[in-house]
Design an enzyme around this catalytic site. Sequence first.
Site, PDB file in Angstrom:
ATOM      1  N   LYS A 184      -0.302 -25.504 -18.726  1.00 44.93           N
ATOM      2  CA  LYS A 184       0.391 -24.424 -19.207  1.00 44.93           C
ATOM      3  C   LYS A 184       1.273 -24.491 -20.408  1.00 44.93           C
ATOM      4  CE  LYS A 184      -0.470 -21.330 -15.292  1.00 44.93           C
ATOM      5  NZ  LYS A 184       0.378 -20.494 -14.339  1.00 44.93           N
TER       6      LYS A 184
ATOM      7  N   ARG B 108      -2.387 -25.525  -8.141  1.00 47.14           N
ATOM      8  CA  ARG B 108      -3.755 -25.263  -8.963  1.00 47.14           C
ATOM      9  C   ARG B 108      -3.898 -25.817  -9.843  1.00 47.14           C
ATOM     10  NH1 ARG B 108      -2.883 -20.235  -9.072  1.00 47.14           N
ATOM     11  NH2 ARG B 108      -2.040 -19.949 -11.084  1.00 47.14           N
TER      12      ARG B 108
END
Length: 220
Positions: free
Chosen positions: A160, A194
């Site tokens: 991210k 995840r």
Amino acid sequence: MARVLPVIERLVREVPLPLSIDTYKAEVARAALQAGAHMVNDIWGLRDPESGGWNEALAEVVGAAGVPIVLMHNRRAQATVGALGGHYRQVEYRDLMGEILADLEESIAFAVAQGIPLERILIDPGIGFGKTPQQNLEVLRRLDELRSLGRPILLGTSRKSFIGLALGLPPEERLEGTLASLALGIAGGADVVRVHDVKEAVRAVRFSDAVVRRHSRESA
């Protein structure tokens, strides 16, 4: 549905693992579950992203199917897209973790009231969603506070932009930052992660579990 249903149908035939559908749309969730998905991941925590009210339609689908649901924390904000990816420059919180906890607690209560068993609910603090890069770091630092909700914690940090902004690196060079975030997250109580880089993440997670949960392949 045109994009995801063929993928789900093929994965069900070829991969002997649970599949999750990431959606807040009831009709997509219903079709995905019928196609073989095993759980629903709702990035809005059963809230309607437009009205802010409750997403009763999705709750009904999940409750009727008897499947688990991930309730993620999110907040509407204006995103900025830069060289290192999209992020939020300014999102107002008076009490960051206090508000995340309160919002997730409300989502859990609504889900249970709609017939979704408590034991089928997971929570996600929503790192990268409706939070500035610094707020994302603070959530990761204070992840253990989510344990008070008594539900399994799912953590999604892989590649991210808050990692890229901290290191000054593009997505394809964020493996080390991702693995560090996983280790820190597991130390903070994360139960599910995840990821994109599965092999490397599994190794990092297994070692983190050996330290934090005293569970290793040798002791198993």
